[in-house]
Design a protein around this motif. Structure first.
Motif, PDB file in Angstrom:
ATOM      1  N   ARG A  63       0.841  -1.194   0.000  1.00  0.00           N
ATOM      2  CA  ARG A  63       0.000   0.000   0.000  1.00  0.00           C
ATOM      3  C   ARG A  63       0.880   1.249   0.000  1.00  0.00           C
ATOM      4  N   CYS A  64       1.937   1.244   0.814  1.00  0.00           N
ATOM      5  CA  CYS A  64       2.861   2.388   0.853  1.00  0.00           C
ATOM      6  C   CYS A  64       3.544   2.580  -0.488  1.00  0.00           C
ATOM      7  N   ALA A  65       3.760   1.484  -1.206  1.00  0.00           N
ATOM      8  CA  ALA A  65       4.435   1.567  -2.512  1.00  0.00           C
ATOM      9  C   ALA A  65       3.464   1.984  -3.609  1.00  0.00           C
ATOM     10  N   GLY A  66       2.205   2.227  -3.257  1.00  0.00           N
ATOM     11  CA  GLY A  66       1.276   2.785  -4.242  1.00  0.00           C
ATOM     12  C   GLY A  66       0.277   1.800  -4.821  1.00  0.00           C
ATOM     13  N   THR A  67       0.294   0.536  -4.390  1.00  0.00           N
ATOM     14  CA  THR A  67      -0.726  -0.397  -4.883  1.00  0.00           C
ATOM     15  C   THR A  67      -2.083   0.037  -4.325  1.00  0.00           C
ATOM     16  N   PRO A  68      -3.116   0.169  -5.181  1.00  0.00           N
ATOM     17  CA  PRO A  68      -4.413   0.603  -4.669  1.00  0.00           C
ATOM     18  C   PRO A  68      -4.964  -0.375  -3.625  1.00  0.00           C
ATOM     19  N   LEU A  69      -5.620   0.168  -2.627  1.00  0.00           N
ATOM     20  CA  LEU A  69      -6.234  -0.648  -1.563  1.00  0.00           C
ATOM     21  C   LEU A  69      -7.087  -1.771  -2.154  1.00  0.00           C
ATOM     22  N   GLN A  70      -7.877  -1.426  -3.180  1.00  0.00           N
ATOM     23  CA  GLN A  70      -8.818  -2.407  -3.728  1.00  0.00           C
ATOM     24  C   GLN A  70      -8.105  -3.575  -4.398  1.00  0.00           C
ATOM     25  N   HIS A  71      -6.904  -3.320  -4.940  1.00  0.00           N
ATOM     26  CA  HIS A  71      -6.165  -4.431  -5.547  1.00  0.00           C
ATOM     27  C   HIS A  71      -5.625  -5.361  -4.465  1.00  0.00           C
ATOM     28  N   LEU A  72      -5.424  -4.834  -3.270  1.00  0.00           N
ATOM     29  CA  LEU A  72      -4.927  -5.662  -2.160  1.00  0.00           C
ATOM     30  C   LEU A  72      -6.069  -6.426  -1.489  1.00  0.00           C
ATOM     31  N   THR A  73      -7.238  -5.788  -1.394  1.00  0.00           N
ATOM     32  CA  THR A  73      -8.361  -6.484  -0.738  1.00  0.00           C
ATOM     33  C   THR A  73      -9.172  -7.296  -1.749  1.00  0.00           C
ATOM     34  N   GLY A  74      -9.036  -6.928  -3.056  1.00  0.00           N
ATOM     35  CA  GLY A  74      -9.765  -7.665  -4.096  1.00  0.00           C
ATOM     36  C   GLY A  74     -11.231  -7.288  -4.197  1.00  0.00           C
ATOM     37  N   GLU A  75     -11.627  -6.218  -3.508  1.00  0.00           N
ATOM     38  CA  GLU A  75     -13.040  -5.846  -3.628  1.00  0.00           C
ATOM     39  C   GLU A  75     -13.263  -4.361  -3.394  1.00  0.00           C
ATOM     40  N   GLN A  76     -14.442  -3.913  -3.826  1.00  0.00           N
ATOM     41  CA  GLN A  76     -14.817  -2.518  -3.663  1.00  0.00           C
ATOM     42  C   GLN A  76     -16.325  -2.452  -3.413  1.00  0.00           C
ATOM     43  N   ALA A  77     -16.724  -1.707  -2.384  1.00  0.00           N
ATOM     44  CA  ALA A  77     -18.151  -1.493  -2.146  1.00  0.00           C
ATOM     45  C   ALA A  77     -18.651  -0.451  -3.138  1.00  0.00           C
ATOM     46  N   PHE A  78     -19.836  -0.668  -3.667  1.00  0.00           N
ATOM     47  CA  PHE A  78     -20.433   0.279  -4.613  1.00  0.00           C
ATOM     48  C   PHE A  78     -21.935   0.305  -4.346  1.00  0.00           C
ATOM     49  N   ARG A  79     -22.420   1.464  -3.905  1.00  0.00           N
ATOM     50  CA  ARG A  79     -23.812   1.554  -3.423  1.00  0.00           C
ATOM     51  C   ARG A  79     -24.103   0.403  -2.472  1.00  0.00           C
ATOM     52  N   ARG A  80     -25.088  -0.481  -2.779  1.00  0.00           N
ATOM     53  CA  ARG A  80     -25.422  -1.499  -1.771  1.00  0.00           C
ATOM     54  C   ARG A  80     -24.818  -2.859  -2.078  1.00  0.00           C
ATOM     55  N   ILE A  81     -23.882  -2.913  -3.025  1.00  0.00           N
ATOM     56  CA  ILE A  81     -23.283  -4.209  -3.355  1.00  0.00           C
ATOM     57  C   ILE A  81     -21.767  -4.163  -3.181  1.00  0.00           C
ATOM     58  N   ARG A  82     -21.149  -5.346  -3.111  1.00  0.00           N
ATOM     59  CA  ARG A  82     -19.682  -5.435  -3.094  1.00  0.00           C
ATOM     60  C   ARG A  82     -19.241  -6.109  -4.374  1.00  0.00           C
ATOM     61  N   LEU A  83     -18.256  -5.492  -5.013  1.00  0.00           N
ATOM     62  CA  LEU A  83     -17.788  -6.020  -6.298  1.00  0.00           C
ATOM     63  C   LEU A  83     -16.393  -6.586  -6.157  1.00  0.00           C
ATOM     64  N   GLU A  84     -16.160  -7.725  -6.817  1.00  0.00           N
ATOM     65  CA  GLU A  84     -14.783  -8.203  -6.922  1.00  0.00           C
ATOM     66  C   GLU A  84     -14.059  -7.303  -7.920  1.00  0.00           C
ATOM     67  N   VAL A  85     -12.822  -6.931  -7.610  1.00  0.00           N
ATOM     68  CA  VAL A  85     -12.021  -6.145  -8.548  1.00  0.00           C
ATOM     69  C   VAL A  85     -10.728  -6.912  -8.837  1.00  0.00           C
ATOM     70  N   ARG A  86     -10.155  -6.635 -10.004  1.00  0.00           N
ATOM     71  CA  ARG A  86      -8.883  -7.279 -10.374  1.00  0.00           C
ATOM     72  C   ARG A  86      -8.023  -6.264 -11.080  1.00  0.00           C
ATOM     73  N   PRO A  87      -6.703  -6.385 -10.931  1.00  0.00           N
ATOM     74  CA  PRO A  87      -5.837  -5.524 -11.740  1.00  0.00           C
ATOM     75  C   PRO A  87      -6.178  -5.769 -13.207  1.00  0.00           C
ATOM     76  N   GLY A  88      -6.186  -4.704 -14.002  1.00  0.00           N
ATOM     77  CA  GLY A  88      -6.534  -4.866 -15.415  1.00  0.00           C
ATOM     78  C   GLY A  88      -7.960  -4.455 -15.710  1.00  0.00           C
ATOM     79  N   VAL A  89      -8.760  -4.246 -14.660  1.00  0.00           N
ATOM     80  CA  VAL A  89     -10.128  -3.742 -14.853  1.00  0.00           C
ATOM     81  C   VAL A  89     -10.317  -2.546 -13.921  1.00  0.00           C
ATOM     82  N   PHE A  90     -10.907  -1.491 -14.468  1.00  0.00           N
ATOM     83  CA  PHE A  90     -11.106  -0.233 -13.740  1.00  0.00           C
ATOM     84  C   PHE A  90     -11.826  -0.467 -12.403  1.00  0.00           C
ATOM     85  N   VAL A  91     -11.279   0.112 -11.326  1.00  0.00           N
ATOM     86  CA  VAL A  91     -11.902   0.014  -9.995  1.00  0.00           C
ATOM     87  C   VAL A  91     -13.007   1.071  -9.899  1.00  0.00           C
ATOM     88  N   PRO A  92     -14.248   0.668  -9.618  1.00  0.00           N
ATOM     89  CA  PRO A  92     -15.332   1.660  -9.549  1.00  0.00           C
ATOM     90  C   PRO A  92     -15.070   2.722  -8.484  1.00  0.00           C
TER      91      PRO A  92
END
Ligand code: SAH
Length: 280
Positions: A63-92
């Motif tokens: 995280r200190c080296a600049g990796t986005p939080l979502q790439h480390l946790t593998g997910e992102q909350a968006f409104r009322r759902i949780r989405l899986e995220v992966r490097p190579g696809v835009f993080v909502p």
């Protein structure tokens, strides 16, 4: 050490390394490592085991080296759902939740609306709309095969029936829906090439094709959507705050009513355009 104390120390560490929102980052990483939620994190008294401590330490470094939080946790909350995220696809992004809000409001109460999300990425917009309007028939397109695959995986995991199709704009949507679509919604790649280099490293961690665009994409979205929309149907797009005049100007050719909405910070963020009977 209790998890609450781990969070406190990790927050200080992230802050020293200039990470924004250090506490939220420390909590997010630790919740992910422990597989728990925020309430439980602070309620727990037992410390981390050796494996958890190692994983957490590594995640902090990344995280200190600049990796986005979502790439480390593998997910992102968006409104009322949780989405899986992966490097190579835009993080909502949280800003896009407002586009969904306005798009849902534009749909109004009419039953069984048809919705198309162009450039769906993780599926965020399409899935949030289906989640909040279960009667809608929702289609999502993307030109990137990785995005299509991830959006389908998210749809399946969330149990939401969204048709995810590979191809540009509305190209892959079944042709018999021409003239029947109630809403085309899109958060397209809109970063102008001249500002791309100035973006923070974390933003540039998203694929270039998901970011780089400009006005041309809105012109195409406007032109290509109008034939699919029913009379009174809407096009709702997210924009960069500097693009409002240009985008409204472009859309005014094909749409009878065009308006701009601001986000909570007062920046122009969404353009809504409505197709009236007799529009070209
Ligand atoms: N709407 C998502 C993703 C935004 S990134 C969100 O808000 O989280 C933009 C996405 O548009 C990328 O996944 C990119 O692959 C896709 N894209 C770019 N040009 C496109 C086009 N002409 N038709 C469909 N998708 C496109």
């Amino acid at each position: 050490m209790r998890p609450a104390d781990v969070v406190r120390r990790a927050t200080a560490y992230l802050e020293r390394h200039g990470v924004e929102s250090p506490q939220a980052n420390a909590e997010g990483l630790l919740m992910s490592v422990l597989g728990t939620d925020r309430a439980d994190l602070y309620a727990r008294t037992e410390g981390l085991d050796a494996r958890q401590a190692r994983l957490f330490g590594r995640a902090l470094c990344q995280r200190c080296a600049g990796t986005p939080l979502q790439h480390l946790t593998g997910e992102q909350a968006f409104r009322r759902i949780r989405l899986e995220v992966r490097p190579g696809v835009f993080v909502p992004r949280p800003e896009t939740e407002m586009l969904v809000e306005l798009a849902l409001a534009a749909l109004g109460p009419a039953e069984d609306p048809v919705v198309v999300d162009v450039g769906t990425g993780t599926g965020a917009i399409a899935l949030a709309i289906k989640h909040e309007r279960p009667d809608a028939s929702v289609f999502a397109t993307d030109v990137a095969a990785e995005a299509v695959e991830l959006a389908r995986a998210n749809a399946e995991r969330l149990g939401l029936d969204v048709h995810v199709l590979e191809g540009p704009f509305l190209g892959p949507v079944p042709g018999d829906l021409r003239g029947w679509v109630d809403l085309v919604v899109s958060n397209p790649p809109y970063v102008a090439p001249e500002t791309y280099a100035d973006l923070p490293a974390e933003v540039r961690a998203d694929p270039e094709e998901a970011l780089l665009g400009g006005l041309e994409i809105y012109r195409e979205l406007g032109e290509r959507s109008s034939g699919w929309l029913r009379d009174g149907g809407w096009l709702a797009v997210e924009i960069d705050s500097t693009q409002a005049d240009a985008v409204t100007g472009l859309l005014a050719h094909d749409y009878g009513e065009v308006r701009v909405e601001r986000d909570l910070t007062g920046r122009d963020r969404v353009v809504l355009a409505r197709r009236f009977p007799g529009d070209p």
